[in-house]
Design an enzyme around this catalytic site. Structure first.
Site, mmCIF file in Angstrom:
data_model
loop_
_atom_site.group_PDB
_atom_site.id
_atom_site.type_symbol
_atom_site.label_atom_id
_atom_site.label_comp_id
_atom_site.label_asym_id
_atom_site.label_seq_id
_atom_site.Cartn_x
_atom_site.Cartn_y
_atom_site.Cartn_z
ATOM 1 N N GLN A 51 0.817 -1.221 0.000
ATOM 2 C CA GLN A 51 0.000 0.000 0.000
ATOM 3 C C GLN A 51 0.848 1.269 0.000
ATOM 4 O OE1 GLN A 51 -2.650 -1.509 3.368
ATOM 5 N NE2 GLN A 51 -4.085 -0.298 2.160
ATOM 6 N N HIS A 134 -3.293 -8.409 1.222
ATOM 7 C CA HIS A 134 -2.581 -7.382 0.441
ATOM 8 C C HIS A 134 -1.220 -7.898 -0.052
ATOM 9 C CE1 HIS A 134 -4.853 -3.664 0.482
ATOM 10 N NE2 HIS A 134 -5.075 -3.729 1.788
HETATM 11 ZN ZN LIG Z 1 -6.489 -2.696 2.871
#
Ligand SMILES: [Zn+2]
Length: 157
Positions: A51, A134
């Site tokens: 991220q 993720h």
């Molecule tokens: Zn997330």
């Protein structure tokens, strides 16, 4: 410490698989500290390295006001099933209902190089599963039963 840019859905890096971390050096600790600062500034409860554009297997989680750093996290056991609401800092403004295990056993290495094995349940188990997804390029919207736009009276997570 520094706040890093959070990658938003549509960025191809969010769909890539992250690599195992072989050695916990100063760069990794710096990354973890930056991730904690970034997560807090965005008022999130968890963040995974992809991220912030780094394809390494490291996640951070907010745990009763203490941040947890988990390196090379792995779910080694899961049981039960529960559907609950979740959101993602990479998908701002939306939430969705996702069915996940109720209880998990997770293994990881902490920032002091200790091997940790824990049983977690509730929101924390959900957070671990969301963040570990993720690392494999999976977003909650891939699994959600229902996704909706947050309004002012529906609180996003
Ligand atoms: Zn997330």
């Amino acid at each position: 410490m520094a706040i890093r840019n959070i990658r938003i859905e549509g960025d191809p890096i969010l769909r890539k698989k992250s690599k195992e971390i072989k050695m916990i050096d100063e760069k990794i600790i710096q990354l973890a500290q930056d991730m904690i600062e970034t997560m807090r500034s965005a008022k999130g409860l968890g963040l995974a390295a992809p991220q912030v554009g780094i394809l390494k297997r490291i996640i951070v989680l907010e745990e009763e006001d203490n941040p947890t750093i988990a390196i090379n996290p792995k779910i080694i056991h899961s049981e039960g099933e529960i559907t609950d609401i979740e959101g993602c800092l990479s998908i701002p403004g939306y939430s969705g209902y996702v069915k996940r295990a109720e209880k998990i056993v997770v293994e990881y290495i902490d920032e002091n190089n200790n091997n940790i094995k824990r049983e977690v349940s509730g929101y924390l188990a959900r957070a671990f599963m969301h963040e570990i997804d993720h690392l494999d390029g999976i977003l909650y919207i891939d699994k959600a039963e229902k996704i909706y736009k947050d309004t002012e009276d529906e609180v996003g997570v």
